[in-house]
Design a protein around this motif. Structure first.
Motif, PDB file in Angstrom:
ATOM      1  N   ALA A   1      11.756 -25.054   1.360  1.00 37.26           N
ATOM      2  CA  ALA A   1      10.757 -25.786   0.591  1.00 37.26           C
ATOM      3  C   ALA A   1      10.929 -27.282   0.824  1.00 37.26           C
ATOM      4  O   ALA A   1      12.029 -27.756   1.102  1.00 37.26           O
ATOM      5  CB  ALA A   1      10.919 -25.474  -0.893  1.00 37.26           C
ATOM      6  N   ASP A   2       9.835 -28.020   0.721  1.00 37.83           N
ATOM      7  CA  ASP A   2       9.858 -29.464   0.949  1.00 37.83           C
ATOM      8  C   ASP A   2      10.373 -30.167  -0.302  1.00 37.83           C
ATOM      9  O   ASP A   2       9.620 -30.417  -1.242  1.00 37.83           O
ATOM     10  CB  ASP A   2       8.438 -29.929   1.296  1.00 37.83           C
ATOM     11  N   ILE A   3      11.663 -30.486  -0.274  1.00 40.57           N
ATOM     12  CA  ILE A   3      12.320 -31.044  -1.456  1.00 40.57           C
ATOM     13  C   ILE A   3      11.740 -32.411  -1.821  1.00 40.57           C
ATOM     14  O   ILE A   3      11.747 -32.807  -2.990  1.00 40.57           O
ATOM     15  CB  ILE A   3      13.846 -31.155  -1.202  1.00 40.57           C
TER      16      ILE A   3
ATOM     17  N   ALA B   1      13.620 -25.398   7.315  1.00 41.83           N
ATOM     18  CA  ALA B   1      14.667 -25.769   6.350  1.00 41.83           C
ATOM     19  C   ALA B   1      14.248 -25.525   4.908  1.00 41.83           C
ATOM     20  O   ALA B   1      14.859 -26.054   3.986  1.00 41.83           O
ATOM     21  CB  ALA B   1      15.086 -27.221   6.550  1.00 41.83           C
TER      22      ALA B   1
ATOM     23  N   LYS C   1      16.585 -27.428  16.812  1.00 39.48           N
ATOM     24  CA  LYS C   1      17.515 -27.519  15.696  1.00 39.48           C
ATOM     25  C   LYS C   1      17.194 -26.585  14.535  1.00 39.48           C
ATOM     26  O   LYS C   1      18.087 -26.046  13.895  1.00 39.48           O
ATOM     27  CB  LYS C   1      17.518 -28.971  15.209  1.00 39.48           C
TER      28      LYS C   1
ATOM     29  N   LYS D   1      21.203 -38.308  -0.316  1.00 41.30           N
ATOM     30  CA  LYS D   1      22.227 -37.926   0.662  1.00 41.30           C
ATOM     31  C   LYS D   1      23.638 -38.094   0.116  1.00 41.30           C
ATOM     32  O   LYS D   1      24.511 -38.692   0.738  1.00 41.30           O
ATOM     33  CB  LYS D   1      22.048 -38.720   1.970  1.00 41.30           C
TER      34      LYS D   1
ATOM     35  N   ASP E   1      11.028 -33.205  13.036  1.00 40.62           N
ATOM     36  CA  ASP E   1      11.775 -34.318  12.431  1.00 40.62           C
ATOM     37  C   ASP E   1      12.198 -34.014  11.007  1.00 40.62           C
ATOM     38  O   ASP E   1      13.162 -34.574  10.502  1.00 40.62           O
ATOM     39  CB  ASP E   1      10.918 -35.603  12.390  1.00 40.62           C
ATOM     40  N   LYS E   2      11.425 -33.166  10.339  1.00 38.28           N
ATOM     41  CA  LYS E   2      11.750 -32.768   8.966  1.00 38.28           C
ATOM     42  C   LYS E   2      12.292 -31.344   8.966  1.00 38.28           C
ATOM     43  O   LYS E   2      12.183 -30.626   7.965  1.00 38.28           O
ATOM     44  CB  LYS E   2      10.511 -32.875   8.075  1.00 38.28           C
ATOM     45  N   LEU E   3      12.827 -30.940  10.119  1.00 39.95           N
ATOM     46  CA  LEU E   3      13.421 -29.607  10.284  1.00 39.95           C
ATOM     47  C   LEU E   3      12.436 -28.495   9.912  1.00 39.95           C
ATOM     48  O   LEU E   3      12.835 -27.435   9.442  1.00 39.95           O
ATOM     49  CB  LEU E   3      14.725 -29.493   9.475  1.00 39.95           C
TER      50      LEU E   3
ATOM     51  N   PHE F   1      20.315 -34.603  -3.116  1.00 40.97           N
ATOM     52  CA  PHE F   1      19.863 -34.306  -1.743  1.00 40.97           C
ATOM     53  C   PHE F   1      19.063 -35.482  -1.195  1.00 40.97           C
ATOM     54  O   PHE F   1      19.279 -35.923  -0.068  1.00 40.97           O
ATOM     55  CB  PHE F   1      19.016 -33.034  -1.697  1.00 40.97           C
TER      56      PHE F   1
HETATM   57  N1  COA Z   1      12.709 -30.668   2.414  1.00 37.86           N
HETATM   58  C1  COA Z   1      12.378 -31.920   2.775  1.00 37.86           C
HETATM   59  N2  COA Z   1      12.985 -32.591   3.750  1.00 37.86           N
HETATM   60  C2  COA Z   1      13.993 -31.960   4.396  1.00 37.86           C
HETATM   61  C3  COA Z   1      14.394 -30.665   4.076  1.00 37.86           C
HETATM   62  C4  COA Z   1      13.708 -30.012   3.037  1.00 37.86           C
HETATM   63  N3  COA Z   1      14.004 -28.761   2.668  1.00 37.86           N
HETATM   64  N4  COA Z   1      15.417 -30.314   4.881  1.00 37.86           N
HETATM   65  C5  COA Z   1      15.637 -31.352   5.680  1.00 37.86           C
HETATM   66  N5  COA Z   1      14.773 -32.350   5.394  1.00 37.86           N
HETATM   67  C6  COA Z   1      14.685 -33.653   6.044  1.00 37.86           C
HETATM   68  C7  COA Z   1      15.857 -34.557   5.629  1.00 37.86           C
HETATM   69  O1  COA Z   1      15.596 -35.181   4.389  1.00 37.86           O
HETATM   70  C8  COA Z   1      15.892 -35.514   6.791  1.00 37.86           C
HETATM   71  O2  COA Z   1      14.846 -36.457   6.643  1.00 37.86           O
HETATM   72  P1  COA Z   1      15.082 -38.009   7.044  1.00 37.86           P
HETATM   73  O3  COA Z   1      15.337 -37.968   8.527  1.00 37.86           O
HETATM   74  O4  COA Z   1      13.790 -38.653   6.670  1.00 37.86           O
HETATM   75  O5  COA Z   1      16.263 -38.469   6.246  1.00 37.86           O
HETATM   76  C9  COA Z   1      15.532 -34.642   7.981  1.00 37.86           C
HETATM   77  O6  COA Z   1      14.823 -33.514   7.448  1.00 37.86           O
HETATM   78  C10 COA Z   1      16.733 -34.139   8.740  1.00 37.86           C
HETATM   79  O7  COA Z   1      17.589 -33.442   7.830  1.00 37.86           O
HETATM   80  P2  COA Z   1      19.160 -33.756   7.644  1.00 37.86           P
HETATM   81  O8  COA Z   1      19.604 -33.272   6.307  1.00 37.86           O
HETATM   82  O9  COA Z   1      19.436 -35.179   7.954  1.00 37.86           O
HETATM   83  O10 COA Z   1      19.780 -32.831   8.815  1.00 37.86           O
HETATM   84  P3  COA Z   1      21.237 -32.229   8.882  1.00 37.86           P
HETATM   85  O11 COA Z   1      21.364 -31.665  10.247  1.00 37.86           O
HETATM   86  O12 COA Z   1      22.245 -33.206   8.392  1.00 37.86           O
HETATM   87  O13 COA Z   1      21.254 -31.007   7.832  1.00 37.86           O
HETATM   88  C11 COA Z   1      20.391 -29.041   6.741  1.00 37.86           C
HETATM   89  C12 COA Z   1      20.451 -29.888   8.030  1.00 37.86           C
HETATM   90  C13 COA Z   1      19.407 -27.908   6.972  1.00 37.86           C
HETATM   91  C14 COA Z   1      21.786 -28.490   6.436  1.00 37.86           C
HETATM   92  C15 COA Z   1      19.949 -29.946   5.575  1.00 37.86           C
HETATM   93  O14 COA Z   1      18.783 -30.651   5.977  1.00 37.86           O
HETATM   94  C16 COA Z   1      19.613 -29.225   4.303  1.00 37.86           C
HETATM   95  O15 COA Z   1      20.515 -28.792   3.581  1.00 37.86           O
HETATM   96  N6  COA Z   1      18.291 -29.121   3.962  1.00 37.86           N
HETATM   97  C17 COA Z   1      17.857 -28.569   2.706  1.00 37.86           C
HETATM   98  C18 COA Z   1      17.857 -27.068   2.754  1.00 37.86           C
HETATM   99  C19 COA Z   1      17.486 -26.521   1.390  1.00 37.86           C
HETATM  100  O16 COA Z   1      18.148 -26.746   0.400  1.00 37.86           O
HETATM  101  N7  COA Z   1      16.395 -25.763   1.342  1.00 37.86           N
HETATM  102  C20 COA Z   1      15.967 -25.109   0.139  1.00 37.86           C
HETATM  103  C21 COA Z   1      15.042 -25.967  -0.624  1.00 37.86           C
HETATM  104  S1  COA Z   1      14.581 -25.208  -2.187  1.00 37.86           S
END
Ligand code: COA
Length: 257
Positions: free
Chosen positions: A70-72, A68, A64, A251, A27-29, A248
């Motif tokens: 680090a946990d932002i 994804a 999917k 959103k 769910d959090k990828l 981020f």
């Molecule tokens: N840290 C924490 N949560 C994250 C995350 C991360 N790196 N990547 C995704 N999530 C969470 C989202 O906040 C979302 O949570 P929610 O359902 O509670 O809102 C859930 O995972 C699904 O992600 P979402 O962004 O809605 O999916 P998407 O298909 O639209 O986009 C990505 C997918 C991978 C393009 C996008 O999630 C993204 O850019 N993630 C960050 C990647 C990143 O910058 N990583 C480096 C961090 S230093």
């Protein structure tokens, strides 16, 4: 015969001589939450100490995302948080390099940020045709320190700089063309193909396999990661980083100064 265990948010299964490690927070990828970070450390430790295990496969739960990054959601903007966070994460990203058994990343979806870096720390990457690779940290005002330290040698300076300074997303085929990954396979065959490679490696003399890994590791040096650990925390103190991370979470598109 399969044997399975659970370490925090990570599943661990043994299949003969192969350990399958699965990040399990789809769910959090499969972002590198506390539970995934600690579970990954414990699972690798289990594999390291099990003499029957010859090869390790790392993958992500769900269709999917592999991981994804680090946990932002946990980011804070203080010097002590930033230093501790960078030190911990860079150590975790490097774990697959340090274990003396081959590690295969079976990339099932997004390998972004730390997920990308974790995959390139593995000895081999097999990607589903649905996989996507990127180091998007620049969009948060941050940098992929581990990737910067490693990509030069993997794909050359030009491509490395381009990926890390733009955050461009690559398809599995594009990653293959750059030489970043071993092969691209149909999505439903990902684990079968990863296990086939694991079995091939497991059938070889294990002393020679482990020495091969450690000889390749010599070119990794070490200075770059120490340097990254010292400089990257400063990025957390930049206003653009606060804006990138906040955007981020909210959103929306960041507005950098
Ligand atoms: N840290 C924490 N949560 C994250 C995350 C991360 N790196 N990547 C995704 N999530 C969470 C989202 O906040 C979302 O949570 P929610 O359902 O509670 O809102 C859930 O995972 C699904 O992600 P979402 O962004 O809605 O999916 P998407 O298909 O639209 O986009 C990505 C997918 C991978 C393009 C996008 O999630 C993204 O850019 N993630 C960050 C990647 C990143 O910058 N990583 C480096 C961090 S230093």
């Amino acid at each position: 015969e399969a044997n399975s265990m659970q370490f925090d948010r990570v599943n661990y299964e043994t299949h003969g001589t192969t350990a399958l490690i699965t990040f399990n927070e789809p769910d959090k990828l499969n972002a590198l939450s506390t539970g995934i970070r600690s579970g990954f450390c414990k699972a690798l430790d289990q594999a390291r100490h099990d003499d029957d295990i010859r090869v390790i496969i790392v993958t992500g739960a769900g269709d999917k995302s592999f991981c994804a990054g680090a946990d932002i959601s946990g980011f804070e903007f203080t010097p002590s948080y930033a230093k501790n966070f960078i030190d911990e994460v860079l150590d975790i990203l490097a774990l697959a390099e340090q274990i003396n058994k081959p590690v295969i990343a079976a990339v099932n979806g997004y390998a972004f940020g730390g997920g990308f870096e974790l995959s390139i720390a593995c000895d081999f990457i097999i990607a589903s045709e649905q996989a996507k690779f990127a180091v998007p940290e620049i969009q948060l005002g941050l940098l992929p320190g581990f990737a910067i330290a490693r990509l030069n040698k993997l794909i050359g300076r030009q491509q490395a700089k381009y990926l890390s300074m733009t955050g461009t997303k690559l398809s599995a085929e594009e990653a293959k063309d750059l030489g970043l990954i071993l092969k691209v396979v149909p999505h439903e065959q990902l684990l079968t193909q990863a296990f086939a490679l694991a079995d091939e490696l497991a059938s070889k003399p294990q002393m020679a396999i482990r020495y091969a890994k450690s000889i390749y590791n010599r070119e990794l040096g070490g200075d770059e990661l120490t340097y990254a650990k010292d400089v990257m925390p400063f990025l957390f103190l930049d206003d653009d980083t606060k804006e990138g991370v906040t955007a981020f979470r909210e959103k929306r598109k960041p507005i950098f100064k």
